[in-house]
Scaffold this motif. Sequence first.
Motif, PDB file in Angstrom:
ATOM      1  N   GLN A   1     -36.346 -16.867  25.550  1.00  0.00           N
ATOM      2  CA  GLN A   1     -36.048 -15.760  24.551  1.00  0.00           C
ATOM      3  C   GLN A   1     -35.545 -14.690  25.030  1.00  0.00           C
ATOM      4  O   GLN A   1     -34.449 -14.439  24.623  1.00  0.00           O
ATOM      5  N   LEU A   2     -35.845 -14.228  26.126  1.00  0.00           N
ATOM      6  CA  LEU A   2     -35.207 -12.836  26.543  1.00  0.00           C
ATOM      7  C   LEU A   2     -34.383 -12.963  27.869  1.00  0.00           C
ATOM      8  O   LEU A   2     -33.576 -12.149  28.129  1.00  0.00           O
ATOM      9  N   GLY A   3     -34.302 -14.295  28.159  1.00  0.00           N
ATOM     10  CA  GLY A   3     -33.105 -14.168  29.545  1.00  0.00           C
ATOM     11  C   GLY A   3     -33.688 -13.396  30.732  1.00  0.00           C
ATOM     12  O   GLY A   3     -32.745 -12.957  31.406  1.00  0.00           O
ATOM     13  N   MET A   4     -34.862 -13.239  30.821  1.00  0.00           N
ATOM     14  CA  MET A   4     -35.619 -12.379  31.760  1.00  0.00           C
ATOM     15  C   MET A   4     -36.709 -12.944  32.396  1.00  0.00           C
ATOM     16  O   MET A   4     -37.572 -13.328  31.924  1.00  0.00           O
ATOM     17  N   ALA A   5     -36.497 -12.930  33.995  1.00  0.00           N
ATOM     18  CA  ALA A   5     -37.659 -13.397  34.361  1.00  0.00           C
ATOM     19  C   ALA A   5     -39.065 -12.631  34.852  1.00  0.00           C
ATOM     20  O   ALA A   5     -38.618 -11.279  34.409  1.00  0.00           O
ATOM     21  N   PRO A   6     -40.137 -13.039  34.623  1.00  0.00           N
ATOM     22  CA  PRO A   6     -41.512 -12.117  34.758  1.00  0.00           C
ATOM     23  C   PRO A   6     -41.609 -11.421  36.152  1.00  0.00           C
ATOM     24  O   PRO A   6     -40.736 -11.988  37.219  1.00  0.00           O
ATOM     25  N   GLY A   7     -42.120 -10.373  36.145  1.00  0.00           N
ATOM     26  CA  GLY A   7     -42.455  -9.766  37.460  1.00  0.00           C
ATOM     27  C   GLY A   7     -41.398  -8.664  38.062  1.00  0.00           C
ATOM     28  O   GLY A   7     -41.706  -8.600  39.141  1.00  0.00           O
ATOM     29  N   GLY A   8     -40.474  -8.419  37.249  1.00  0.00           N
ATOM     30  CA  GLY A   8     -39.269  -7.609  37.796  1.00  0.00           C
ATOM     31  C   GLY A   8     -39.863  -6.319  38.419  1.00  0.00           C
ATOM     32  O   GLY A   8     -39.532  -5.837  39.252  1.00  0.00           O
ATOM     33  N   GLU A   9     -40.990  -5.748  37.434  1.00  0.00           N
ATOM     34  CA  GLU A   9     -41.683  -4.558  38.170  1.00  0.00           C
ATOM     35  C   GLU A   9     -42.492  -4.595  39.423  1.00  0.00           C
ATOM     36  O   GLU A   9     -42.274  -3.645  40.117  1.00  0.00           O
ATOM     37  N   PHE A  10     -42.976  -5.873  39.811  1.00  0.00           N
ATOM     38  CA  PHE A  10     -43.364  -5.947  41.226  1.00  0.00           C
ATOM     39  C   PHE A  10     -42.498  -6.039  42.139  1.00  0.00           C
ATOM     40  O   PHE A  10     -42.641  -5.545  43.380  1.00  0.00           O
TER      41      PHE A  10
END
Length: 368
Positions: free
Chosen positions: A155-164
């Motif tokens: 839905q967001l077109g964004m992979a998780p864990g970008g902050e890590f």
Amino acid sequence: MDQDNKSEDESVGPSEDASEEELPCLPPGLSDGEAMELLWQLRAQRRQASPKLPETVTRLTAPDGSILYLVGTAHFSDSSKNDVAMTIRAVQPDVVVVELCQYRVSMLKMDENTLLREAKEINLDKVQQAIKQNGLMSGLMQILLLKVSAHITEQLGMAPGGEFREAFKEAGRVPFCKFHLGDRPIPVTFKRAIAALSLWQKARLAWGLCFLSDPISLSYFSKEDVEKCKQKDLLEQTMSEMIGEFPALHQTIVAERDIYLTHTLRQATCSVEAPPNAQKVPAVVVGVVGMGHVPGIEKNWEKQLNINEIMSVAPPSRFGWVLRMVTRGVMVGMLGYACYYAGGSVGRALLSSRAVKSVLETLRPPRA
């Protein structure tokens, strides 16, 4: 010691993405001791005494004067990445601790496109591998988590864990900064979660995970919704809503990990040795965790914690063996019917396929 119980207090190598241009250039001819002292002084100059940090940052103090800057994040958020980078650059920490364990450390060095593709592709091989590594129920729980993550990713077109990944990159640009994994191993969490359920709850959960055509019903999340969810981490909030019928799951998936994260963060906030005379000085630590864990870490910060209690995993129950046999029976029955309906030659081809053999091998009971 069992691998699932292995300590997470370990460092990860510096990021290969760290730009050499941002690292200080040392004069030639310095001895190792002189270079270390110069880098230490340079970091001290960069470190802001009273940094102006984002509202998502909580400041906690250890008994020896060490300071923890706890950054609460949403796992699918560009703003969280900026908060992490701003905090690390401002405080120039000795240690950065992230809410990851060794089973998820690969996401630190994977690019966004690869992560997006991995999150969306949940196939038979992934299901088989999860069940083989963690057992039937824990494996299905892992697939459930992947499906939730994949839904939000799509839905967001964004992979998780970008902050890590941002924390890993920024830590590599700070002299002497160590990078630690702070979360409890996933297999321990899932096995304890399943063990905490009653026989009836396990049966209900197994039915929902195995046989419902669409066990995950999620509403649409916009990027604005993600930023609003900085007060409650989006992924864990969604999981909490889905497992609302099973309070024991919330206890092991969230509350116990609050305790574990507090333990690893307190371990990180130990005095460090300053060159050239190895004098002990208070440490500066940055912790990067989902916003949903921040209240629990604050609550546990000054408490006596028993980590052994939340790391023990009960041996497989008889129910697990029965459930495996029932599932195997259902699978064999379905395959038998398919073979009868399709005819002999097609049936033999189906039974000899790698996918079917893999599933049957996964469901085979262990040898005595």
